[in-house]
Design a protein around this motif. Structure first.
Motif, PDB file in Angstrom:
ATOM      1  N   ARG A  34       0.855  -1.189   0.000  1.00  0.00           N
ATOM      2  CA  ARG A  34       0.000   0.000   0.000  1.00  0.00           C
ATOM      3  C   ARG A  34       0.884   1.230   0.000  1.00  0.00           C
ATOM      4  O   ARG A  34       1.975   1.227   0.563  1.00  0.00           O
ATOM      5  N   MET A  35       0.405   2.289  -0.645  1.00  0.00           N
ATOM      6  CA  MET A  35       1.172   3.529  -0.709  1.00  0.00           C
ATOM      7  C   MET A  35       0.343   4.682  -0.158  1.00  0.00           C
ATOM      8  O   MET A  35      -0.833   4.837  -0.494  1.00  0.00           O
ATOM      9  N   LEU A  36       0.992   5.471   0.696  1.00  0.00           N
ATOM     10  CA  LEU A  36       0.392   6.654   1.287  1.00  0.00           C
ATOM     11  C   LEU A  36       1.141   7.850   0.735  1.00  0.00           C
ATOM     12  O   LEU A  36       2.342   8.017   0.998  1.00  0.00           O
ATOM     13  N   VAL A  37       0.465   8.670  -0.052  1.00  0.00           N
ATOM     14  CA  VAL A  37       1.089   9.826  -0.684  1.00  0.00           C
ATOM     15  C   VAL A  37       0.819  11.066   0.170  1.00  0.00           C
ATOM     16  O   VAL A  37      -0.348  11.418   0.400  1.00  0.00           O
ATOM     17  N   VAL A  38       1.880  11.705   0.644  1.00  0.00           N
ATOM     18  CA  VAL A  38       1.758  12.894   1.479  1.00  0.00           C
ATOM     19  C   VAL A  38       2.266  14.101   0.699  1.00  0.00           C
ATOM     20  O   VAL A  38       3.383  14.091   0.174  1.00  0.00           O
ATOM     21  N   GLU A  39       1.429  15.130   0.611  1.00  0.00           N
ATOM     22  CA  GLU A  39       1.816  16.382  -0.034  1.00  0.00           C
ATOM     23  C   GLU A  39       1.253  17.547   0.768  1.00  0.00           C
ATOM     24  O   GLU A  39       0.074  17.533   1.162  1.00  0.00           O
TER      25      GLU A  39
END
Length: 345
Positions: free
Chosen positions: A196-201
């Protein structure tokens, strides 16, 4: 089943997280997005974000870091400079009440797994940056934490060592039944270690999805580029996509519902020509070769667009030689409409 991790953060990073037992999550995003701040908040360390954290259903937000059963590896390793590698690894085990002999055996076992058996008696100042990082990783893994937080754990390693340590880490994470978050800028690490990937911006979660979904339909230009794609934010008007920077319009194979979108083009779908191409490529524009990288049979060619966007093409070495590709060469770019992927934002 109770999630291994449930957390809510506020401050510089605002997020809500639920991570299942045995789940590995890659945390990705541009520099300064808040990835390391998120991990520090979950670990209970001082910083510009705060977190309400429950591990295995038990609230731990009120506990100091050492009492949370959290394994944390920061970017610099944070080893104790006065302790040997073996004593650094054994430190957490002793803190949990383990015997000196048991802690020593476990520490040496983990150092051996990470290729550091011969360096157990050395202090951090006698180790390279990559060796220090592996000691820090061994220290975190040896304590069998319920929450494992790894901040760029492989970044300081050379290519060969990185592959070996990645394999060891993947072998450990396979049967690991806690929650694990790994901050990384490397797509190989993200895709090989995490499901799973958690994209933080900008201090918020931009995308949280299975890794396969993120790679298929990224909602972040940064992530798309990390994965090696050309990425352009723009607005669809039903007949094409007007790119935000520069105003160029990309044609698509099918009508796209109006609204903000992210257009992606794989470098394989970009062709380069000395003259304006004729035929099926509906997207063409002139440019100048700015950089050529890569070795072997495939080369990545960066083209600065003139009247169109910058783009990266991937071509064979033979095709590049036939075209005479080199920095400063004027070329025409061609992209078929079928090669343009679209994700609504």
């Amino acid at each position: 089943m109770t999630p291994a991790l449930r957390a809510r953060t506020e401050g510089l990073v605002t997020a809500e997280l639920t991570v299942a037992a045995g789940e590995v999550v890659a945390v990705v995003g541009p520099n300064g997005a808040g990835k390391s701040t998120l991990l520090r908040a979950l670990a209970g360390l001082p910083g510009p974000a705060r977190a309400a954290v429950a591990i295995d259903g038990r609230p731990v937000g009120h506990l100091p870091p050492h009492a949370r059963r959290v394994g944390y590896v920061p970017q610099d390793g944070a080893l104790f400079p006065h302790l040997t590698a073996a004593r650094n690894v054994a430190y957490g085990l002793r803190g949990r009440g383990g015997s000196r002999a048991e802690a020593r055996r476990t520490a040496h076992d983990w150092l051996a797994r990470l290729g550091l058996a011969d360096l157990a008696g050395r202090r951090p100042g006698q180790l390279s940056g990559g060796q220090q990082q592996r000691v820090a990783l061994a220290r975190a893994l040896a304590a069998e934490p319920r929450l494992l937080l790894l901040d760029e754990p492989l970044a300081a390693l050379d290519v060969e060592t990185r592959a070996a340590v990645r394999h060891t880490l993947r072998s450990h994470l396979g049967p690991y039944d806690g929650a694990c978050l790994i901050v990384t800028h490397d797509p190989v690490d993200a895709l090989s270690l995490a499901g799973r990937m958690l994209v933080v911006e900008d201090g918020a979660i931009a995308q949280d999805a299975p890794a396969a979904e993120v790679t298929r339909a990224p909602r972040s230009a940064w992530v798309a580029r990390m994965l090696g794609l050309n990425a352009y934010e723009g607005v669809a008007d039903g007949t094409g996509i007007r790119i935000r920077d520069g105003g160029h319009t990309l044609s698509t194979a099918e009508p796209v519902p109006a609204g903000p979108v992210l257009a992606t083009v794989h470098p394989d779908h970009v062709t380069l020509h000395r003259e304006r191409p004729e035929g099926s490529a509906r997207n063409t524009w002139p440019g100048t070769v700015a950089e050529v990288t890569g070795t072997g049979t495939r080369l990545r060619v960066t083209v600065r667009g003139r009247g169109g966007p910058d783009v990266v093409a991937e071509v064979t070495a033979a095709a590049a030689a036939e075209l005479g590709v080199g920095e400063g060469l004027p070329v025409w770019v061609g992209v078929k409409a079928t090669g343009v992927g679209v994700t609504a934002l």
